[in-house]
Design a protein around this motif. Structure first.
Motif, PDB file in Angstrom:
ATOM      1  N   ASP A   1       0.304  -1.083   0.128  1.00 15.72           N
ATOM      2  CA  ASP A   1      -0.049  -0.123   0.333  1.00 15.72           C
ATOM      3  C   ASP A   1       0.888   1.569   0.453  1.00 15.72           C
ATOM      4  N   MET A   2       2.070   1.079   0.754  1.00 14.52           N
ATOM      5  CA  MET A   2       3.016   2.461   0.915  1.00 14.52           C
ATOM      6  C   MET A   2       3.796   2.711  -0.890  1.00 14.52           C
ATOM      7  N   GLY A   3       3.562   1.301  -1.600  1.00 14.88           N
ATOM      8  CA  GLY A   3       4.470   1.697  -2.422  1.00 14.88           C
ATOM      9  C   GLY A   3       5.728   1.008  -2.782  1.00 14.88           C
ATOM     10  N   PHE A   4       6.238   0.116  -1.284  1.00 16.32           N
ATOM     11  CA  PHE A   4       7.383  -0.285  -1.318  1.00 16.32           C
ATOM     12  C   PHE A   4       7.206  -1.431  -1.841  1.00 16.32           C
ATOM     13  N   LEU A   5       7.470  -1.784  -3.124  1.00 17.32           N
ATOM     14  CA  LEU A   5       7.182  -3.187  -4.217  1.00 17.32           C
ATOM     15  C   LEU A   5       8.407  -3.372  -4.802  1.00 17.32           C
ATOM     16  N   PRO A   6       8.473  -2.030  -5.537  1.00 13.32           N
ATOM     17  CA  PRO A   6       9.933  -1.688  -5.871  1.00 13.32           C
ATOM     18  C   PRO A   6      11.372  -2.273  -5.566  1.00 13.32           C
ATOM     19  N   ASP A   7      11.205  -1.761  -3.849  1.00  8.82           N
ATOM     20  CA  ASP A   7      12.146  -1.585  -3.265  1.00  8.82           C
ATOM     21  C   ASP A   7      12.262  -3.008  -2.429  1.00  8.82           C
ATOM     22  N   ILE A   8      11.739  -3.502  -2.522  1.00  9.81           N
ATOM     23  CA  ILE A   8      11.504  -4.722  -1.872  1.00  9.81           C
ATOM     24  C   ILE A   8      11.736  -6.576  -3.247  1.00  9.81           C
ATOM     25  N   LYS A   9      11.555  -6.020  -3.980  1.00  7.65           N
ATOM     26  CA  LYS A   9      12.570  -6.503  -5.296  1.00  7.65           C
ATOM     27  C   LYS A   9      13.481  -6.443  -5.313  1.00  7.65           C
ATOM     28  N   ARG A  10      14.027  -5.137  -5.275  1.00 10.65           N
ATOM     29  CA  ARG A  10      15.840  -4.633  -5.345  1.00 10.65           C
ATOM     30  C   ARG A  10      16.377  -5.654  -3.830  1.00 10.65           C
ATOM     31  N   ILE A  11      15.502  -5.285  -3.141  1.00  8.65           N
ATOM     32  CA  ILE A  11      16.163  -6.482  -1.724  1.00  8.65           C
ATOM     33  C   ILE A  11      16.182  -7.381  -2.081  1.00  8.65           C
ATOM     34  N   LEU A  12      15.111  -8.081  -2.894  1.00 12.92           N
ATOM     35  CA  LEU A  12      15.107 -10.222  -2.541  1.00 12.92           C
ATOM     36  C   LEU A  12      16.013 -10.463  -3.917  1.00 12.92           C
ATOM     37  N   ASN A  13      16.474  -9.338  -4.864  1.00 10.53           N
ATOM     38  CA  ASN A  13      17.032  -9.457  -5.836  1.00 10.53           C
ATOM     39  C   ASN A  13      18.403  -9.803  -5.307  1.00 10.53           C
ATOM     40  N   LYS A  14      18.989  -9.174  -3.956  1.00  9.09           N
ATOM     41  CA  LYS A  14      20.409  -9.375  -3.308  1.00  9.09           C
ATOM     42  C   LYS A  14      20.494 -10.355  -2.359  1.00  9.09           C
ATOM     43  N   LEU A  15      19.384 -10.993  -1.886  1.00 12.92           N
ATOM     44  CA  LEU A  15      19.500 -12.340  -1.317  1.00 12.92           C
ATOM     45  C   LEU A  15      19.857 -13.221  -1.816  1.00 12.92           C
ATOM     46  N   PRO A  16      20.557 -14.461  -0.779  1.00 11.87           N
ATOM     47  CA  PRO A  16      21.114 -15.483  -1.507  1.00 11.87           C
ATOM     48  C   PRO A  16      19.679 -16.825  -1.949  1.00 11.87           C
ATOM     49  N   LYS A  17      19.356 -17.302  -2.871  1.00 13.36           N
ATOM     50  CA  LYS A  17      18.148 -18.531  -3.018  1.00 13.36           C
ATOM     51  C   LYS A  17      17.314 -19.089  -2.365  1.00 13.36           C
ATOM     52  N   GLU A  18      18.908 -20.063  -1.552  1.00 11.37           N
ATOM     53  CA  GLU A  18      18.030 -20.766  -0.555  1.00 11.37           C
ATOM     54  C   GLU A  18      17.738 -20.243   0.871  1.00 11.37           C
ATOM     55  N   ARG A  19      17.025 -19.808   1.657  1.00 13.80           N
ATOM     56  CA  ARG A  19      16.695 -19.301   2.755  1.00 13.80           C
ATOM     57  C   ARG A  19      15.606 -19.812   2.873  1.00 13.80           C
ATOM     58  N   GLN A  20      14.925 -19.448   4.227  1.00 17.09           N
ATOM     59  CA  GLN A  20      13.655 -19.800   4.614  1.00 17.09           C
ATOM     60  C   GLN A  20      12.901 -18.453   4.616  1.00 17.09           C
ATOM     61  N   ASN A  21      11.535 -18.610   4.099  1.00 19.95           N
ATOM     62  CA  ASN A  21      10.379 -17.254   4.157  1.00 19.95           C
ATOM     63  C   ASN A  21       9.329 -17.242   4.600  1.00 19.95           C
ATOM     64  N   LEU A  22       8.969 -16.460   5.489  1.00 19.71           N
ATOM     65  CA  LEU A  22       7.859 -15.430   5.942  1.00 19.71           C
ATOM     66  C   LEU A  22       6.684 -14.772   6.080  1.00 19.71           C
ATOM     67  N   LEU A  23       5.827 -15.009   5.465  1.00 24.49           N
ATOM     68  CA  LEU A  23       4.774 -13.645   5.148  1.00 24.49           C
ATOM     69  C   LEU A  23       3.907 -13.396   6.258  1.00 24.49           C
ATOM     70  N   PHE A  24       3.885 -12.442   6.753  1.00 27.57           N
ATOM     71  CA  PHE A  24       2.408 -12.263   7.907  1.00 27.57           C
ATOM     72  C   PHE A  24       1.775 -10.870   8.118  1.00 27.57           C
ATOM     73  N   SER A  25       0.667 -11.208   8.045  1.00 28.72           N
ATOM     74  CA  SER A  25      -0.495 -10.317   7.660  1.00 28.72           C
ATOM     75  C   SER A  25      -1.666 -10.314   7.880  1.00 28.72           C
ATOM     76  N   ALA A  26      -2.921  -8.810   8.458  1.00 29.63           N
ATOM     77  CA  ALA A  26      -3.818  -8.862   9.534  1.00 29.63           C
ATOM     78  C   ALA A  26      -4.085  -9.191   7.881  1.00 29.63           C
ATOM     79  N   THR A  27      -4.192  -8.817   6.360  1.00 29.80           N
ATOM     80  CA  THR A  27      -5.092  -8.901   5.743  1.00 29.80           C
ATOM     81  C   THR A  27      -4.509  -9.225   4.107  1.00 29.80           C
ATOM     82  N   PHE A  28      -5.266 -10.198   3.398  1.00 24.45           N
ATOM     83  CA  PHE A  28      -4.296 -10.463   2.184  1.00 24.45           C
ATOM     84  C   PHE A  28      -4.842 -10.213   1.077  1.00 24.45           C
TER      85      PHE A  28
END
Length: 446
Positions: free
Chosen positions: A161-188
Motif C-alpha cells: 500500500d505504501m509503494g514499497f514493492l519496487p524496493d522489496i524486489k531490489r532487496i530480494l535480488n540481493k538475497l541468497p535463493k536458499e533461505r526460509q521465507n515467512l510472510l505475516f499480515s492481518a489482511t491478504f
C-alpha cells in the motif's frame, strides 16, 4: 496447549515466562511448529493476536545453535513498513532473546545513518529494517546477505500500500535463493498472494480467522455528525465519558494538527504524531502515550500498524480511512490479546461511501448512535450490506461445461450432402395429400 508443548528451548521459555505470557495464541500454536520444521509460511491473523511472537520465537530458536553473524553480515532479515513497527519488532526480539547470545538491531529512516553504518560493521544476527533505509545501507556496503538464512515480511500488505514493492524486489535480488521465507499480515489482497507465489517455496497457508475481520472483543459503532461538528463532539465524548487514554485517527497530517490544537484548547492533554514529525519526536510522544502521560494521541495512519499498547481502551476514527482495510488495522490498536476495546467512528454524510466499503469488508452493519446536541443537519444515508452470492458446487459446473462442449462439437460437424438435403426436406412443410381419382371441383365464379 502451553509454550512447553511447542518444543521451545528453556532460555526462550524463561523469557516468555518473565514477560507474563502463559499460553500461546492460536496463530502461535499453528505457525511455531511449522517454522521450526523449516517450512515457508504465509500467515493471516487479526491485529493484536501475537503475530510478532509467532515468528520471533522460532527464529530465535533456529538461530540459537547456529553460527554467529560475521562482519557486515545478517542471519535473519525482518522487513516492516513503518519505523514504529520496526522499533516494536526489535523490542520483541530483545525481550525474547534476553537469555540467548544473539544480537539484534533495527534500522529505519528519520535518524542519522552513520551510527547504523558503524553498528552493522560488527554483523547482526537479526536485523529489523524498513525497505528504504535498508537500501541506503546496502548502497553504502554496510550490510551483506551472503549467509542469510531467514527472511520475514511483516505487514506485507501495508508495504505494498505504501509503494514499497519496487524496493522489496531490489532487496530480494540481493538475497541468497536458499533461505526460509515467512510472510505475516492481518489482511491478504490479491497483490499479496501474487507476491507469495514468487517469494515463497511451497508455502503453507495459515489463518486463524477470516480475512479482513475485526476482533470480537472490540465493540464498534458510529456517531453520525456534521463535518464541522466533529472536533466538538470528540471533546465532548472524552470529557463526558472520562476517557483517560484514547487514540484518534485522522486522514491528513494537517487535520491531525488541527484536532490536536482543538483538544488542547478544550483542556485535553493531547499530542500529535505523523510523518512530518522527526523520529525523535515520534518516539518520545509514543512513549509518553504508552506511559499514560498523554490523554489523547492524534495520529495519521502511520500509527495504524506497529503501535502496541496494552489495554488501550478506545480508538476513535475522526475521519474514515481512504482504504477500507485500514479500518481493520486502526481499530486493531484496541482489544489486543483478547482485551475488551471500543472503536468509535464519527461519520459525516460525505463519508457514506467509505462507510459502505468498510461494512462490506467486515461483513457487518455498524450501529448508529446520534449524540444529543450533535444531531447532523445532513443525515448520513442508509447503507446496505452487499449480498453474498451462493456459489454452485464445482463438480456440477464441470459436468455442465462438458455437456456444452459435447453439444458444440456435435453441432460444429458438417453434415454430408445427402444428410443436408434430408434436413432441408424435413424442414419444408408437407403438402396435403389428395385422394386418388378424385376430381377437383372448381368453385363457380360469383
Amino acid at each position: 496447549m502451553s509454550f512447553n508443548e511447542l518444543k521451545l528451548i528453556p532460555p526462550i521459555l524463561k523469557s516468555i515466562e518473565e514477560s507474563g505470557y502463559r499460553t500461546p495464541s492460536p496463530i502461535q500454536n499453528k505457525v511455531i511448529p511449522l517454522i521450526l520444521a523449516g517450512k515457508d509460511v504465509m500467515a493471516a491473523a487479526q491485529t493484536g493476536t501475537g503475530k510478532t511472537a509467532g515468528f520471533t520465537l522460532p527464529l530465535l530458536q533456529l538461530l540459537a545453535d547456529g553460527k554467529k553473524a560475521e562482519s557486515n553480515q545478517v542471519s535473519a532479515l525482518i522487513l516492516t513498513p513503518t519505523r514504529e513497527l520496526a522499533a516494536q519488532v526489535n523490542e520483541s526480539v530483545r525481550v525474547y532473546s534476553s537469555h540467548l547470545p544473539l544480537t539484534h538491531f533495527a534500522v529505519f529512516g528519520g535518524v542519522k545513518i552513520n551510527p547504523q553504518l558503524i553498528r552493522l560493521r560488527k554483523g547482526v544476527d537479526i536485523l529489523v529494517a524498513t525497505p528504504g533505509r535498508l537500501l541506503d545501507l546496502m548502497q553504502n556496503n554496510a550490510v551483506r546477505f551472503d549467509n542469510l538464512k531467514f527472511l520475514v515480511l511483516d505487514e506485507a500488505d501495508r508495504m505494498l500500500d505504501m509503494g514499497f514493492l519496487p524496493d522489496i524486489k531490489r532487496i530480494l535480488n540481493k538475497l541468497p535463493k536458499e533461505r526460509q521465507n515467512l510472510l505475516f499480515s492481518a489482511t491478504f489482497s490479491e497483490e499479496i498472494k501474487a507476491l507469495c507465489n514468487k517469494l515463497l517455496n511451497n508455502p503453507i497457508s495459515v489463518a486463524v480467522s477470516p480475512a479482513n475481520t475485526t476482533a470480537k472483543s472490540v465493540k464498534q459503532w458510529v456517531h453520525p455528525v456534521d463535518k464541522k461538528g466533529k472536533s466538538a463532539l470528540l471533546s465532548y465524548l472524552i470529557g463526558h465519558n472520562r476517557w483517560q487514554q484514547v487514540l484518534i485517527f485522522t486522514r491528513t497530517k494537517r487535520g491531525a494538527n488541527k484536532v490536536g490544537y482543538d483538544l488542547q484548547k478544550s483542556g485535553v492533554n493531547a499530542d500529535v504524531i505523523h510523518g512530518n514529525k522527526s523520529q525523535g519526536a515520534r518516539t518520545r510522544v509514543l512513549a509518553e502515550f504508552k506511559a499514560g502521560k498523554i490523554q489523547a494521541l492524534v495520529a495519521t495512519d502511520i500509527a495504524a500498524r506497529g503501535l502496541d499498547i496494552e489495554q488501550l481502551p478506545q480508538v476513535v476514527n475522526l475521519d474514515l480511512p481512504n482504504v477500507a482495510e485500514d479500518y481493520v488495522h486502526r481499530i486493531g490498536r484496541t482489544g489486543r490479546a483478547g482485551a475488551v476495546g471500543q472503536a468509535i467512528s464519527l461519520v459525516s454524510a460525505d463519508e457514506v461511501d467509505s462507510l459502505q466499503s468498510i461494512e462490506n469488508l467486515i461483513g457487518e452493519k455498524l450501529k448508529r448512535i446520534v449524540v444529543d446536541g450533535f444531531e447532523p443537519t445532513n443525515a448520513v444515508p442508509e447503507t446496505h450490506l452487499k449480498a453474498v452470492q451462493k456459489k454452485k458446487k464445482p463438480h456440477k459446473k464441470k459436468i455442465a461445461k462438458a455437456k456444452i462442449k459435447e453439444l458444440e462439437s456435435k453441432n460444429n460437424k458438417k453434415p454430408s450432402p445427402q444428410k443436408r438435403k434430408n434436413n432441408i426436406a424435413k424442414r419444408k412443410p408437407k403438402p396435403k395429400s389428395k385422394q386418388p381419382n378424385q376430381a377437383v371441383v372448381q368453385k363457380p365464379k360469383a
